[in-house]
Design a protein around this motif. Structure first.
Motif, short mmCIF file in Angstrom:
data_model
loop_
_atom_site.label_atom_id
_atom_site.label_comp_id
_atom_site.label_asym_id
_atom_site.label_seq_id
_atom_site.Cartn_x
_atom_site.Cartn_y
_atom_site.Cartn_z
N LEU A 49 18.07 -34.32 30.09
CA LEU A 49 17.62 -33.95 31.42
C LEU A 49 18.65 -34.49 32.39
O LEU A 49 18.94 -35.68 32.38
CB LEU A 49 16.24 -34.53 31.71
N ALA A 50 19.22 -33.59 33.19
CA ALA A 50 20.28 -33.96 34.13
C ALA A 50 19.77 -33.81 35.56
O ALA A 50 19.39 -32.71 35.97
CB ALA A 50 21.51 -33.10 33.92
N GLU A 51 19.76 -34.93 36.29
CA GLU A 51 19.38 -34.90 37.70
C GLU A 51 20.66 -34.86 38.52
O GLU A 51 21.41 -35.83 38.58
CB GLU A 51 18.55 -36.13 38.05
N LEU A 52 20.91 -33.73 39.19
CA LEU A 52 22.14 -33.52 39.93
C LEU A 52 22.04 -34.16 41.32
O LEU A 52 20.94 -34.39 41.83
CB LEU A 52 22.42 -32.03 40.06
N PRO A 53 23.19 -34.48 41.95
CA PRO A 53 23.18 -35.15 43.25
C PRO A 53 22.36 -34.43 44.31
O PRO A 53 21.75 -35.05 45.17
CB PRO A 53 24.67 -35.19 43.63
N GLY A 54 22.31 -33.11 44.28
CA GLY A 54 21.56 -32.36 45.28
C GLY A 54 20.07 -32.28 45.03
O GLY A 54 19.33 -31.70 45.81
N GLY A 55 19.62 -32.88 43.92
CA GLY A 55 18.20 -32.87 43.60
C GLY A 55 17.80 -31.88 42.52
O GLY A 55 16.68 -31.95 41.99
N GLU A 56 18.70 -30.95 42.16
CA GLU A 56 18.39 -30.00 41.09
C GLU A 56 18.29 -30.73 39.76
O GLU A 56 19.01 -31.68 39.49
CB GLU A 56 19.47 -28.92 41.01
N VAL A 57 17.38 -30.26 38.91
CA VAL A 57 17.20 -30.84 37.58
C VAL A 57 17.48 -29.77 36.54
O VAL A 57 16.95 -28.65 36.61
CB VAL A 57 15.77 -31.39 37.40
N VAL A 58 18.35 -30.12 35.60
CA VAL A 58 18.69 -29.20 34.51
C VAL A 58 18.31 -29.85 33.20
O VAL A 58 18.66 -31.00 32.94
CB VAL A 58 20.21 -28.88 34.51
N SER A 59 17.58 -29.12 32.38
CA SER A 59 17.24 -29.63 31.05
C SER A 59 17.71 -28.64 29.99
O SER A 59 17.68 -27.42 30.19
CB SER A 59 15.73 -29.86 30.92
N GLY A 60 18.17 -29.19 28.89
CA GLY A 60 18.67 -28.35 27.81
C GLY A 60 19.45 -29.18 26.82
O GLY A 60 19.28 -30.40 26.73
N ILE A 61 20.33 -28.52 26.07
CA ILE A 61 21.14 -29.20 25.06
C ILE A 61 22.57 -29.37 25.58
O ILE A 61 23.20 -28.41 26.02
CB ILE A 61 21.18 -28.40 23.74
N ILE B 96 25.84 -27.95 29.69
CA ILE B 96 24.47 -28.01 29.16
C ILE B 96 23.92 -26.60 29.04
O ILE B 96 23.93 -25.83 30.01
CB ILE B 96 23.57 -28.84 30.11
N ASP B 97 23.47 -26.25 27.84
CA ASP B 97 22.81 -24.96 27.64
C ASP B 97 21.36 -25.10 28.10
O ASP B 97 20.55 -25.76 27.43
CB ASP B 97 22.88 -24.54 26.17
N ARG B 98 21.05 -24.51 29.24
CA ARG B 98 19.74 -24.68 29.86
C ARG B 98 18.64 -24.11 28.98
O ARG B 98 18.75 -23.00 28.45
CB ARG B 98 19.73 -24.02 31.24
N GLY B 99 17.59 -24.89 28.82
CA GLY B 99 16.51 -24.49 27.92
C GLY B 99 15.75 -23.28 28.39
O GLY B 99 15.23 -22.50 27.58
N SER B 100 15.68 -23.05 29.69
CA SER B 100 14.87 -21.95 30.22
C SER B 100 15.47 -20.58 29.97
O SER B 100 14.74 -19.61 29.75
CB SER B 100 14.66 -22.14 31.73
N ASP B 101 16.81 -20.48 29.98
CA ASP B 101 17.43 -19.17 29.81
C ASP B 101 18.67 -19.18 28.92
O ASP B 101 19.29 -18.14 28.70
CB ASP B 101 17.79 -18.58 31.18
N GLY B 102 19.03 -20.33 28.39
CA GLY B 102 20.20 -20.42 27.52
C GLY B 102 21.53 -20.41 28.24
O GLY B 102 22.59 -20.52 27.60
N ARG B 103 21.51 -20.29 29.56
CA ARG B 103 22.75 -20.23 30.34
C ARG B 103 23.41 -21.60 30.37
O ARG B 103 22.75 -22.61 30.56
CB ARG B 103 22.44 -19.77 31.76
N ASP C 211 22.73 -37.82 36.79
CA ASP C 211 22.05 -38.91 36.11
C ASP C 211 21.43 -38.29 34.87
O ASP C 211 20.53 -37.47 34.96
CB ASP C 211 20.99 -39.51 37.04
N ILE C 212 21.93 -38.71 33.70
CA ILE C 212 21.53 -38.07 32.45
C ILE C 212 20.50 -38.92 31.72
O ILE C 212 20.66 -40.13 31.57
CB ILE C 212 22.75 -37.87 31.52
N THR C 213 19.44 -38.26 31.24
CA THR C 213 18.45 -38.91 30.39
C THR C 213 18.45 -38.22 29.03
O THR C 213 18.35 -36.98 28.96
CB THR C 213 17.04 -38.81 31.00
#
Length: 276
Positions: A231-243, A255-262, A270-272
């Motif tokens: 789970l990546a929390e970007l400086p602007g507040g966006e959160v990206v989760s994936g592999i 990061i290959d986003r889990g929601s659409d594979g993009r 900030d990575i968790t």
């Protein structure tokens, strides 16, 4: 403190018995009236830092005498003919993380080599972009700071002899808790400086090309974030989760986003690491 090994490998090394922040203290020296006496790869270190900090304004505290705090000055450009491209400076914290990961691995390997029975072999890895983990717990963190018209200061903290009850957070660990009962601070510091200097000099010779210098391959090999759900929390507040799949030529993580594979390419976050 006597540091014969580290003193022999550092361009200039100053040990402080106590300091607020090694990064701040080195910045004062590198930009002050005696700045010329602080060359590229100068070092300031202590085992008692009272105002340490990490990324995103976080504080970093530890009991006196139980951790190593070290800051290294990287002057940019090295000379007038060889400036590093600004977009390559993102590799510097990864470079420091790789250097520290190698040191932690060697210290643990040495302890395992002397053990008569080993029930568990700790896994040491680099977490993108700036932490070193032992079995998923943080043992070291990196903070890189740009000093205009001077260079970059890379600060690193290493938990050496913290007991479990002394850890600042439950997700931290120390060399002691990983089984390294008598870690030599001098050996740890010297190993880090040797590794960092070698990687940095190769990086500069390649004009900041991480692929050509071999830094990209090393960081990729050491990085436990790759292949992991994050789970990546970007400086602007966006959160990206994936592999997390790759680190590109500029040190950014894909990061290959889990929601659409993009694939989303992230330069700072900030990575968790998520549990499977």
């Amino acid at each position: 403190m006597k540091l014969p090994i580290s003193s022999a490998v550092a361009e200039r090394l100053e040990w402080l018995h106590r300091v607020g922040s090694t990064n701040d203290a080195l910045r004062e020296r590198a930009t002050g009236p005696d700045a010329a006496a602080w060359p590229d790869l100068s070092v300031l270190a202590t085992d008692t830092q009272t105002q340490g900090r990490g990324r995103l304004g976080r504080t970093w505290t530890a009991p006196a005498g139980k951790c190593l705090a070290v800051s290294v000055l990287l002057r940019q450009p090295i000379d007038a003919a060889s400036p590093l491209p600004p977009d390559r400076l993102g590799w510097l914290p990864l470079m420091a993380g790789a250097a520290m990961t190698q040191v932690v691995r060697s210290l643990i390997e040495g302890e395992v080599g002397h053990a008569t029975r080993v029930h568990h072999h700790p896994v040491v890895s680099l977490k993108w972009p700036n932490d070193v983990l032992i079995d998923g717990a943080k043992v070291s963190g990196i903070l890189s700071e740009l000093v205009p018209s001077t260079g970059v200061i890379i600060g690193a903290g290493l938990n050496i002899s913290l007991a479990e009850g002394e850890l600042p957070v439950s997700t931290a660990t120390s060399l002691l808790l990983a089984g390294v009962e008598h870690a030599s601070l001098d050996a740890a510091l010297a190993g880090y400086l040797i590794n960092l200097s070698r990687l940095y000099e190769e990086f500069v010779r390649a004009d900041g090309d991480a692929v050509a210098s071999g830094l990209h391959a090393l960081v990729t090999a050491l990085c436990g974030t790759l292949g992991s759900p994050v789970l990546a929390e970007l400086p602007g507040g966006e959160v990206v989760s994936g592999i997390a799949r790759e680190i590109d030529e500029l040190g950014r993580i894909g990061i290959d986003r889990g929601s659409d594979g993009r694939r989303v390419v992230v330069a700072a976050a900030d990575i968790t690491h998520l549990k499977v």
